[in-house]
Design an enzyme around this catalytic site. Structure first.
Site, PDB file in Angstrom:
ATOM      1  N   GLU A 273      -4.653   3.773   6.123  1.00 26.51           N
ATOM      2  CA  GLU A 273      -4.599   4.199   7.104  1.00 26.51           C
ATOM      3  C   GLU A 273      -6.084   4.599   7.961  1.00 26.51           C
ATOM      4  O   GLU A 273      -6.245   5.208   8.940  1.00 26.51           O
ATOM      5  CB  GLU A 273      -3.507   5.420   7.549  1.00 26.51           C
ATOM      6  CG  GLU A 273      -2.193   5.099   7.529  1.00 26.51           C
ATOM      7  CD  GLU A 273      -1.429   6.175   7.584  1.00 26.51           C
ATOM      8  OE1 GLU A 273      -0.115   5.687   7.805  1.00 26.51           O
ATOM      9  OE2 GLU A 273      -1.598   7.325   7.645  1.00 26.51           O
TER      10      GLU A 273
ATOM     11  N   GLY B 207      12.517   2.096  -3.532  1.00 28.46           N
ATOM     12  CA  GLY B 207      13.208   3.283  -2.838  1.00 28.46           C
ATOM     13  C   GLY B 207      14.533   3.834  -3.925  1.00 28.46           C
ATOM     14  O   GLY B 207      14.255   3.851  -5.308  1.00 28.46           O
TER      15      GLY B 207
ATOM     16  N   ASP C  35       4.326   8.584  -0.223  1.00 22.75           N
ATOM     17  CA  ASP C  35       3.014   9.506  -0.433  1.00 22.75           C
ATOM     18  C   ASP C  35       3.187  10.412  -1.725  1.00 22.75           C
ATOM     19  O   ASP C  35       2.180  10.600  -2.431  1.00 22.75           O
ATOM     20  CB  ASP C  35       2.479  10.227   0.879  1.00 22.75           C
ATOM     21  CG  ASP C  35       2.442   9.416   2.144  1.00 22.75           C
ATOM     22  OD1 ASP C  35       2.137   8.231   1.898  1.00 22.75           O
ATOM     23  OD2 ASP C  35       2.825   9.899   3.172  1.00 22.75           O
TER      24      ASP C  35
END
Length: 292
Positions: free
Chosen positions: A139, A209, A240
Site C-alpha cells: 500500500e 482464512g 495484518d
C-alpha cells in the site's frame, strides 16, 4: 524484547457493516457505520506492539484531522514513530463494507501513503540499532519497499512481505524476502507459489482464512497449518495481525512452522472484534488460544 519495523500505510477506515454486500449497480441498506483506524502498515504495527514487540513504524500521514487521529492512536498503542512523516497530501482512506458473516470488501485511496520513498525508508531503518524483523505491504510504492528490502538484507535482518494489494513485483524484491504472506488470490496474481520460490523467496506462507494456511519452502513438501477456532465478528485486519504475529515470533527466534501457528492463532483472535484493530491480542492471549 524483540524488535519489529513496519514499513507501510496508514489509513482512516470508513466502515459500513451489517447486511449483505451490494451487487454491481445495486444500493443496499447496512446496519451501522464507524470511522476507525487502519491501513495495513498501521494495523501491522499496532498488532506487533500489542504482542509485546518494540515496534517502529515508517510511513506518512497528511497534515489533517485524519492524520492527527492516526498518530494519536499509534502513539497510544506504543508504536515508535520517528520514521513517520507528515506531508501536504491528505491521509489515506479505506472504504470498507462488512457483511453479516464478517467478510469484507475494501477500496483504498493512497493519499499520503504514495509519498513514502526510498530515502525516507533507508534512513529510518539505518537509525535503528540491534536485530529486527522488517514487515512491509504494497500500500506504499514498490521503490520504497525495495529500499527496505535492500537495507534489511545489508543489515542481516529478516524481511516479511505481505504482497497486498497484489501487483507485479521486481524479481530482486522477491529474492530479498525471507517470507511472503499472500492469500490465495494474491498468490495466484503473483504467478503462483512455484514462481515465487523460483524467483528466490525464502518461504511463501499462503493464508486461506478459515481453511488454514500452507508453508512452502523450496526443496520441501508444503506444510499445512490448520485455522484456529474463532467467533468471527469482522475479518478486517486479520491478515495484518497474522503477518505481524509471524514477524514477532520470528524475531523471538521461533522456527517458521511454530511461528506460523502462533500467527494463525493471533489472526483468529483479531476477527473477534469490530474494525481492523478492534481485537488485537496479546502474546499471552495467543498462547492461551493455542492450548484450547
Amino acid at each position: 524484547m524483540s524488535t519489529v519495523i513496519v514499513v507501510g500505510s496508514v489509513n482512516v477506515d470508513l466502515v459500513a457493516a451489517g447486511g449483505r454486500m451490494p451487487r454491481p449497480g445495486e444500493t443496499v441498506a447496512m446496519a451501522r457505520f464507524a470511522q476507525t483506524q487502519g491501513g495495513k502498515g498501521g494495523n501491522q504495527a499496532s498488532a506487533a506492539a500489542a504482542l509485546g514487540a518494540t515496534t517502529h513504524f515508517v510511513g506518512a500521514v497528511g497534515d489533517d484531522s485524519y492524520g492527527r487521529s492516526a498518530v494519536t492512536d499509534l502513539q497510544a498503542r506504543g508504536v515508535r514513530l520517528s520514521g513517520l512523516r507528515t506531508v501536504p497530501e491528505p491521509t489515506g482512506v479505506a472504504v470498507i463494507l462488512v457483511d453479516d458473516s464478517g467478510e469484507n470488501s475494501i477500496a483504498i485511496i493512497a493519499g499520503a501513503n504514495a509519498t513514502v520513498g526510498p530515502a525516507q525508508v533507508d534512513a529510518a531503518l539505518q537509525a535503528i540499532d540491534g536485530e529486527a524483523v522488517v514487515v512491509a505491504c504494497l500500500e506504499v510504492p514498490v521503490p520504497a519497499i525495495l529500499a527496505a528490502a535492500r537495507t534489511t538484507r545489508a543489515r542481516g535482518w529478516q524481511m516479511i512481505l505481505n504482497p497486498a494489494p497484489a501487483l507485479a513485483l521486481p524479481p530482486e524484491l522477491i529474492a530479498l524476502c525471507t517470507v511472503l504472506t499472500p492469500n490465495e488470490t494474491e498468490a495466484a496474481a503473483l504467478g503462483g507459489v512455484d514462481a515465487l520460490l523460483a524467483a528466490g523467496a525464502g518461504s511463501v506462507v499462503v493464508t486461506r482464512g478459515a481453511d488454514g494456511c500452507e508453508i512452502h519452502t523450496a526443496g520441501s513438501e508444503p506444510t499445512f497449518v490448520p485455522a484456529v477456532q474463532a467467533s468471527v465478528v469482522d475479518t478486517t485486519g486479520a491478515g495484518d495481525t497474522f503477518t505481524a504475529a509471524l514477524a514477532v515470533a520470528l524475531a523471538d527466534g521461533r522456527p517458521l512452522p511454530e511461528a506460523v501457528r502462533f500467527a494463525a492463532a493471533a489472526g483468529a483472535l483479531a476477527t473477534e472484534g469490530f474494525g481492523a484493530r478492534g481485537s488485537l491480542p496479546t502474546a499471552a492471549e495467543v498462547d492461551i488460544r493455542l492450548t484450547t
